[in-house]
Write an enzyme that holds these catalytic residues in place. Structure first.
Site: not given
Length: 357
Positions: A99, A167, A191
């Site tokens: 990511w 993030d 998540k």
């Protein structure tokens, strides 16, 4: 048979969140309408948005001068929205996994990117150390938790005078955060918070409006601040579920209590892995290990038994432990909603399988 849900995302939600969301699908706030069919501008849903925003600020102790937004597009949309709004000349990025790599790729469309540290040389199995963030960077971006590789930064990095952007999709609300150090924090909900479909953004208002480029209306954070996350129709159901989860977090005692619970769960599983004759962790430095996503494999002499263990675990009600397709092995995601009971069941299954083989 009770299921023990270790999926990395979409992932386990608390019974509190699921039950209350299910009730709202049938009858939302006494309207005798489903939350799936009410106007996002109704007074009942506006109250949901207001409460969800207030709970984020309360739980993370967000200071004055910051806005909390609920946006679509997932964290992947933020990979471009962040540099679109904040990158004037140069940004610094830490490369710690898939990511982060994707975020770097998007940022390079808008300006210079200085990758100050990377763990790519070791398949992202550690957190880079000893890097220097250039003082003239507009911001320093990092991915706090790496779901695929099982590494995590559990403290706010020291970037000198450079402000932080993070993030936190997979570990938000698992530790206290000094939000005042950040220009922006973003997190996809699927998540640790709600069903997929909404992304939380916490942005410092004064960080915006300093780039020369024209920003499309929909991609300008100021649009969503002005319209209180309702410039277009927001993802109503995930926001409602997020509010329920945030209520539950508050009832449990807040982020500090959640952190204690998460550390205890991860500690028990890592102890079992480290003492095992069959399993081995993929992140060797305890300081770099994620308490959200525990990644491990079979030792080389037992490698051919990995599929057998997944099948065996399923007979115990354990689901979602197969590692990401890019790395293999196993991954146990220990998000806030996962009870210690599930960790106990997994540890017992590991020991039983080892004893048999």
């Amino acid at each position: 048979m009770k299921k023990h849900n270790f999926y990395a995302g979409p992932s386990i939600l608390s019974e509190y969140t699921i039950r209350n969301t299910a009730d709202a699908i049938l009858n939302f706030a006494g309207t005798e309408l489903s939350i799936l069919e009410v106007s996002h501008r109704s007074k009942e849903f506006v109250a949901v948005m207001d409460e969800a925003r207030a709970l984020v600020k309360e739980l993370l102790d967000v200071p004055e001068g910051y806005s909390v937004l609920f946006l679509g597009g997932g964290a992947s949309m933020q990979f471009c929205m962040v540099p679109f709004n904040l990158l004037a000349k140069k940004a610094a990025y830490l490369e710690t996994g898939t990511w982060a790599v994707n975020a770097i790729k998007e940022a390079r469309i808008f300006g210079d990117v200085d990758v100050v540290g990377s763990s790519k040389d070791s398949n992202f199995s550690y957190i880079p150390k000893g890097y220097t963030v250039p003082a003239d960077a507009d911001y320093f971006h990092f991915t706090s938790n790496n779901t695929i590789y099982g590494t995590e930064l559990r403290t706010d990095p020291d970037a000198g005078s450079v402000r932080l952007v993070a993030d936190m999709s997979s570990d938000i609300f698992s530790r206290p955060v000094d939000v005042a150090k950040y220009d922006l924090i973003y997190a996809g909900a699927q998540k640790n918070l709600a069903p997929a479909g909404v992304t939380i953004v916490i942005v410092r208002d004064e960080a915006l409006g300093h780039v020369d480029r024209l920003i499309p209306t929909m991609l300008d954070y100021r649009t969503h601040i002005k319209k209180e996350s309702m410039f277009n129709t927001p993802p109503v159901l995930p926001i409602y579920s997020a509010m329920q989860t945030l209520r539950w977090y508050k009832q449990l005692g807040g982020v500090k209590e959640l952190e204690k619970m998460d550390i205890a769960k991860a500690g028990k599983l890592y102890d079992a892995i480290d003492s095992s004759r069959m399993f081995v962790g993929t992140v060797t430095d305890p300081a770099d290990r994620s308490i959200m996503n525990v990644c491990f494999v079979m030792k080389p002499e037992y490698k051919e038994l990995e599929k057998d263990f997944v099948d065996f675990a399923a007979t115990k009600g354990i689901v979602g432990i197969k590692g990401h397709r890019s790395v293999g092995g196993f991954r146990a995601s220990l998000y806030n909603a996962l009870p210690m009971e599930s960790v106990d069941v997994l540890v017992a299954a590991m020991k039983e399988f080892q004893d048999k083989h």
